[in-house]
Design a protein around this motif. Structure first.
Motif, mmCIF file in Angstrom:
data_model
loop_
_atom_site.group_PDB
_atom_site.id
_atom_site.type_symbol
_atom_site.label_atom_id
_atom_site.label_comp_id
_atom_site.label_asym_id
_atom_site.label_seq_id
_atom_site.Cartn_x
_atom_site.Cartn_y
_atom_site.Cartn_z
ATOM 1 N N GLU A 264 7.764 -10.008 -28.583
ATOM 2 C CA GLU A 264 7.012 -8.864 -29.100
ATOM 3 C C GLU A 264 6.393 -9.178 -30.454
ATOM 4 O OE1 GLU A 264 6.270 -6.202 -27.379
ATOM 5 O OE2 GLU A 264 7.350 -7.169 -25.736
ATOM 6 N N LEU A 265 7.182 -9.812 -31.340
ATOM 7 C CA LEU A 265 6.636 -10.204 -32.640
ATOM 8 C C LEU A 265 5.516 -11.217 -32.452
ATOM 9 C CD1 LEU A 265 6.718 -10.180 -35.723
ATOM 10 C CD2 LEU A 265 8.550 -11.886 -35.640
ATOM 11 N N GLY A 266 5.728 -12.147 -31.514
ATOM 12 C CA GLY A 266 4.695 -13.139 -31.236
ATOM 13 C C GLY A 266 3.411 -12.511 -30.749
ATOM 14 N N LYS A 267 3.529 -11.446 -29.939
ATOM 15 C CA LYS A 267 2.333 -10.746 -29.465
ATOM 16 C C LYS A 267 1.560 -10.112 -30.619
ATOM 17 C CE LYS A 267 3.707 -9.658 -24.705
ATOM 18 N NZ LYS A 267 4.047 -8.573 -23.745
ATOM 19 N N SER A 268 2.302 -9.538 -31.577
ATOM 20 C CA SER A 268 1.627 -8.919 -32.726
ATOM 21 C C SER A 268 0.898 -9.982 -33.561
ATOM 22 C CB SER A 268 2.625 -8.150 -33.580
ATOM 23 O OG SER A 268 3.571 -9.028 -34.186
ATOM 24 N N ILE A 269 1.513 -11.155 -33.714
ATOM 25 C CA ILE A 269 0.857 -12.246 -34.453
ATOM 26 C C ILE A 269 -0.343 -12.752 -33.665
ATOM 27 C CG2 ILE A 269 1.169 -14.598 -35.341
ATOM 28 C CD1 ILE A 269 4.090 -13.854 -35.891
ATOM 29 N N HIS A 270 -0.201 -12.779 -32.340
ATOM 30 C CA HIS A 270 -1.335 -13.163 -31.498
ATOM 31 C C HIS A 270 -2.509 -12.213 -31.733
ATOM 32 C CE1 HIS A 270 -2.978 -13.981 -27.165
ATOM 33 N NE2 HIS A 270 -3.742 -14.506 -28.111
ATOM 34 N N GLY A 271 -2.205 -10.920 -31.894
ATOM 35 C CA GLY A 271 -3.263 -9.956 -32.199
ATOM 36 C C GLY A 271 -3.948 -10.277 -33.521
ATOM 37 N N GLN A 272 -3.169 -10.683 -34.518
ATOM 38 C CA GLN A 272 -3.757 -11.066 -35.814
ATOM 39 C C GLN A 272 -4.623 -12.314 -35.668
ATOM 40 O OE1 GLN A 272 -0.624 -11.389 -38.753
ATOM 41 N NE2 GLN A 272 0.437 -9.601 -37.907
ATOM 42 N N VAL A 273 -4.198 -13.221 -34.783
ATOM 43 C CA VAL A 273 -4.988 -14.434 -34.529
ATOM 44 C C VAL A 273 -6.366 -14.061 -33.992
ATOM 45 C CG1 VAL A 273 -5.173 -16.460 -33.027
ATOM 46 C CG2 VAL A 273 -3.012 -15.954 -34.172
ATOM 47 N N ILE A 274 -6.369 -13.141 -33.011
ATOM 48 C CA ILE A 274 -7.638 -12.720 -32.410
ATOM 49 C C ILE A 274 -8.496 -12.006 -33.444
ATOM 50 C CG2 ILE A 274 -8.661 -11.224 -30.655
ATOM 51 C CD1 ILE A 274 -6.125 -11.729 -28.972
ATOM 52 N N LYS A 275 -7.863 -11.140 -34.228
ATOM 53 C CA LYS A 275 -8.580 -10.395 -35.259
ATOM 54 C C LYS A 275 -9.161 -11.327 -36.311
ATOM 55 C CE LYS A 275 -7.976 -6.574 -38.517
ATOM 56 N NZ LYS A 275 -7.011 -5.582 -39.104
ATOM 57 N N GLY A 276 -8.412 -12.363 -36.685
ATOM 58 C CA GLY A 276 -8.880 -13.283 -37.718
ATOM 59 C C GLY A 276 -9.809 -14.365 -37.211
ATOM 60 N N GLY A 277 -10.052 -14.402 -35.908
ATOM 61 C CA GLY A 277 -10.985 -15.373 -35.343
ATOM 62 C C GLY A 277 -10.460 -16.783 -35.272
ATOM 63 N N ALA A 278 -9.110 -16.937 -35.252
ATOM 64 C CA ALA A 278 -8.542 -18.285 -35.219
ATOM 65 C C ALA A 278 -8.148 -18.715 -33.805
ATOM 66 C CB ALA A 278 -7.301 -18.345 -36.118
ATOM 67 N N GLY A 279 -8.480 -17.887 -32.811
ATOM 68 C CA GLY A 279 -8.062 -18.187 -31.445
ATOM 69 C C GLY A 279 -8.712 -19.404 -30.853
ATOM 70 N N ALA A 280 -9.855 -19.803 -31.371
ATOM 71 C CA ALA A 280 -10.553 -20.956 -30.811
ATOM 72 C C ALA A 280 -9.914 -22.273 -31.228
ATOM 73 C CB ALA A 280 -12.026 -20.930 -31.234
ATOM 74 N N ASP A 281 -9.088 -22.238 -32.275
ATOM 75 C CA ASP A 281 -8.436 -23.466 -32.733
ATOM 76 C C ASP A 281 -7.481 -23.966 -31.656
ATOM 77 O OD1 ASP A 281 -7.743 -25.109 -35.418
ATOM 78 O OD2 ASP A 281 -5.910 -24.775 -34.249
ATOM 79 N N VAL A 282 -7.564 -25.245 -31.322
ATOM 80 C CA VAL A 282 -6.771 -25.791 -30.223
ATOM 81 C C VAL A 282 -5.275 -25.746 -30.531
ATOM 82 C CG1 VAL A 282 -6.939 -28.185 -31.057
ATOM 83 C CG2 VAL A 282 -6.550 -27.722 -28.612
ATOM 84 N N PHE A 283 -4.912 -25.927 -31.791
ATOM 85 C CA PHE A 283 -3.492 -25.910 -32.161
ATOM 86 C C PHE A 283 -2.923 -24.501 -32.090
ATOM 87 C CE2 PHE A 283 -5.241 -29.639 -34.396
ATOM 88 C CZ PHE A 283 -4.464 -30.616 -33.812
#
Length: 894
Positions: A264-283
């Motif tokens: 659940e915590l990981g999902k919330s951080i995943h949301g921040q990743v999408i919001k911050g535009g870092a999802g395209a980073d391969v790592f």
């Protein structure tokens, strides 16, 4: 002219400058034909005026440029030119040339020194970087933030905490502690050395808004498996609002979430990743996939995997590992097939994950096919892959193939290959081969790791070998490892040396719940329940929170001590801590209350259990049987069978058989025997011993003999029970013959066995045999005789009519004779009418037990039978004088 040269340099690099020279050697030796000295200097200055000019050159061209600079003398007069050349050599990984050039520079500045330290770091020459720094410090060169940051990075790679602290002291002294680069280096040093708390102190020294410093702490905590610390730091970082997490931050915290399975915590951080535009980073994308895969959410993992614009080998491997974790081997192999179609690189971690998918007996053919594929792609000799192969074949049950894989390994310097082979032997029960391989490993000069040491120590049951391995662990400095230290004191505990076990435990620098549990359990299992309780209290002083395993162990210690009060206290503690619904706690509570005699509380806990296993049933049945509630015990056993418990263990059966022996009801015993045969457990030694005892108490010695002959591997208890049964039924010769067979089978007798043997001699009248066995138990087995053994000898001599000899035997006993020994002699005197010896025995009994009415009555009856009425009157008078006027009548349950 300069414009022409610049354009030529851009396209032809150094060709126009050095067109008259075919090599750097020619540059150094040959004369300049077309260029004068001034023109050469201009070209040399232009060459080094911009570092990019040198970076565009090859290594050979850089050496040629070096020659040109030497020829024109620029390198001695222009420090900027020399520094640029140093940087070029560093980029080409030729620090040997860099050091030669460094020594040629007459006037070095701080940049020169910094370039050397940084170059050493780039080329992994961290010791050389430290030496350059020490030389710089000794010469009094002024240092800047780049110096300190680079040398701290070197200390971090070397894990030199002391050196790093010294450098940081100069940082604080010279006012560079606010610099983010310097602080990041110090944080990285502490993090690499597993000192996250110190890294945090550096971070909190001043208000820091440098994301690199925060990332260094987060990353260090993750690497040290302090994942909750990493998540806490990220939370602080996020709350401050003055810093924006970057891709490196997100990949680290997502890795922490995956490690602790915080979906659940990981999902919330995943949301921040999408919001911050870092999802395209391969790592970051790979970390997201790994989070879902390790948390078991494979549908989400596959969804995120498909959304990744670029996938790497790590993301593919995460999907494979996720399916392996869920036990879906077919899907894992399917992903591998898709991965191969894309042409993605296959690494050793991918292969190890695929082999883990095949580590199942049903996947034997697949494992062979994967092995062939590994051979085809050329990874079969890789040590990591070889170790995985050994482990896979071991789990499949093909230990012979594990041995073949190990024998084919070329690089046996890798500890992992040895560790997996030793572990395979351990899990397959080939303990001798495991120890032999460990010895071979030492002979070949391979230093075992903590996993090998722990595995070997778990096998050892010999103090001599155990001390040798302990000494080796001390020599190589592995005893500080929690797993190794715990294995050492567990080994000593298993070998019965509790003193050494406690010493090894106390020497552990870090004690976790597992080590405390092992030590407490070792004390409890070896009859030191009181010490186990003391250690539990010591654990409380260490501010450690006990888990359910420790509480269960302490409850078992309370059972051994019959300490109902302490047991109730632990029960209350377990309720407060929320452990009450754990099966292991409930089992221990039922056992504790049963053994402490509080059967009502045992029943309350038992009936409140959501799931009743065979342990709780057995404990309650045994408790009722041992307290004499035979019918209740039998009713519980009946209820247990009706409850659907598939497996009935030997302890439960033995408890019920013991209850039947007390009741002397052969009918029910025969029915239970039939049930035992139906379940196919009649060959077990513990079951057989209980059956023998039951039939013996019921007077059926023939059935005892039949049961004993059916036991597949009789243990000491089985032999002793049968010998005692023969002796009690007057079959002394059979008992002695069985004793001889027992010794020939290699089983050594104990003190209980010798009680049965001496009793057999007594019932048979074999005085000489009795003396022989009494001396043998001392001489051959080191067993000191107790009162029961001496009573048997007195009974033997008394039955044989050798009463004076029996009297002398008692007088010469190495221990002070008790009342029962003299009473045995008195009973023999009554049978044989020896009044003189009987009178002496009676006097001794009266001295030891003045208020015993039975002695007076026995002596009185003996004199009456002889017609000595005067003595009868005297004894009756003595009874009145001493206040003994009434003998308590005998009574029986029947």
């Amino acid at each position: 002219m300069n414009g022409i040269m610049i354009r030529t340099l851009k396209h032809q690099k150094l060709v126009c400058v050095c067109r008259k020279f075919t090599s750097s050697a020619a540059l150094l030796e040959g004369p300049a034909v077309e260029y004068g000295e001034n023109q050469g200097k201009l070209e040399a200055l232009h060459l080094v005026s911009n570092p990019s000019n040198l970076r565009g050159l090859t290594f050979i061209e850089s050496k040629a440029a070096h020659a040109l600079l030497l020829r024109c003398g620029v390198i001695y007069s222009d420090i900027y030119a020399a520094n640029n050349l140093l940087d070029a050599y560093s980029e080409f990984c030729h620090m040997d040339y860099a050091f030669k050039l460094f020594e040629e520079i007459p006037l070095r500045n701080v940049v020169t020194w910094n370039l050397m330290i940084l170059g050493c770091n780039k080329n992994f020459l961290f010791d050389d970087a430290w030496q350059v720094y020490c030389r710089m410090h000794k010469m009094g060169v002024g240092m800047d933030e780049f110096t300190y940051g680079s040398v701290l990075s070197a200390c971090g790679s070397l894990e030199h905490i002391t050196s790093g602290k010294q450098v940081y002291g100069f940082v604080l002294k010279n006012g560079f502690f606010t610099n983010g680069y310097v602080r990041a280096g110090m944080i990285d040093l502490f993090s690499r050395s597993c000192r996250v708390e110190d890294a945090l102190r550096v971070l909190y020294d001043v208000h820091c808004k440098n994301v690199v410093c925060w990332n260094a702490v987060v990353s260090g905590a993750v690497k040290n498996k302090d994942n909750w610390v990493a998540l806490g730091i990220f939370s602080q970082m996020f709350r401050q609002g003055s810093m924006t997490p970057n891709a490196f931050t997100f990949s680290s915290v997502l890795t922490a979430c995956a490690a602790v399975k915080e979906l659940e915590l990981g999902k919330s951080i995943h949301g921040q990743v999408i919001k911050g535009g870092a999802g395209a980073d391969v790592f970051v994308g790979t970390a997201v996939v790994d989070l879902y895969a390790k948390s078991g959410a494979m549908s989400d993992a596959i969804k995120q995997f498909r959304l990744m614009p670029v996938r790497n080998v790590v993301s593919w491997t995460s999907i494979i590992s996720g399916f392996v974790q869920k036990g879906d081997s077919a899907s894992a192999l399917g992903v591998l097939k898709d991965m191969r179609k894309t042409g993605e690189e296959i690494n050793t971690l991918t292969v190890s994950s695929v082999l883990a998918a095949c580590a199942n007996p049903s996947m034997f053919k697949d494992a062979l096919q994967v092995h062939c594929w590994i051979f085809k792609i050329g990874l079969h000799l890789n040590p990591v892959v070889k170790a995985s192969l050994i482990n896979t074949y071991s789990k499949i049950g093909a230990i012979d193939l594990s041995e073949i894989a190990f024998a084919e390994a070329q690089d046996l310097k890798q500890v992992g290959v040895w560790a997996n082979m030793i572990s395979a032997f351990v899990h397959s029960g080939n303990y001798e081969k495991a120890i032999t391989l460990f010895e071979r490993m030492l002979k070949e000069g391979i230093t075992p790791d903590k996993f090998i040491a722990s595995s070997i120590l778990s096998l050892i049951d010999s103090l001599i070998l155990g001390r040798q391995v302990h000494g080796f662990a001390l020599k190589v400095g592995m005893v500080s490892e929690v797993s190794v230290g715990s294995s050492i004191f567990t080994m000593y505990s298993k070998c019965g040396d509790l003193e050494e076990s406690l010493k090894a435990f106390e020497q552990l620098e870090t004690k976790d719940n597992i080590s405390w549990t092992s030590m407490i359990a070792g004390l409890a299992e070896h009859g030191c329940a009181d010490k186990a309780v003391q250690m539990f209290r010591q654990m409380e002083f260490e501010n450690l929170v006990p888990d359910e395993k420790i509480l269960a162990t302490i409850l078992n210690s309370c059972s051994a001590l019959h300490s109902l009060k302490l047991g109730r206290e632990i029960h209350g503690f377990a309720l407060r801590c929320g452990f009450a619904k754990h099966t292991i706690i409930d089992d221990a509570l039922v056992n504790m209350y049963s053994k402490c005699g509080d059967l009502n509380s045992a029943k309350i806990v038992f009936h409140a259990m959501p799931f009743k296993d065979q342990v709780s049933w057995s404990s309650l049945i045994s408790g009722f049987a041992q307290r004499g509630y035979i019918e209740e015990a039998l009713q519980l056993f009946h209820d247990m069978l009706l409850s659907g418990i598939i497996t009935v263990d030997a302890f439960t059966i033995s408890s019920v058989l013991g209850a039947l022996a007390i009741l002397s009801t052969p009918g029910i015993g025969t029915l239970l025997h039939a049930y035992i045969i139906k379940k196919g457990i009649e060959l077990e030694a513990s079951i057989g011993s209980s059956l023998i005892m039951m039939y013996s108490k019921c007077g059926s010695i023939g059935d005892c003999s039949k049961v004993f002959q059916q036991i597949k591997y009789p243990d000491l208890v089985s032999w002793t029970t049968m010998i005692t049964s023969y002796a009690h039924h007057g079959k002394g010769l059979e008992a002695l013959q069985l004793f001889d067979l027992m010794k020939k089978s290699g089983i050594e007798p104990d003190d209980v066995t010798f009680v049965g043997v001496l009793s057999a001699c007594s019932h048979t009248g074999l005085v000489g045999e009795g003396y022989l066995h009494l001396n043998s138990m001392i001489r051959d087995y080191g067993i000191e005789p107790g009162y029961k053994h001496y009573m048997c000898m007195v009974d033997l001599l008394g039955r044989a009519g050798r009463l004076e000899e029996a009297q002398r035997f008692i007088v010469n006993m190495p221990i002070e004779p008790n009342t029962l020994v003299w009473e045995t002699l008195l009973a023999a005197c009554k049978v044989h009418g020896n009044h003189e010896v009987g009178k002496l025995a009676a006097e001794k009994i009266k001295e030891l037990q003045p208020s015993g009415a039975g002695t007076y009555v026995s002596v009185s009856n003996m004199w009456a039978e002889a017609g000595e009425w005067e003595h009868v009157l005297k004894i009756r008078g003595s009874m009145k004088e001493t206040g003994v006027t009434k003998k308590e009548p005998g009574w029986s349950f029947i």
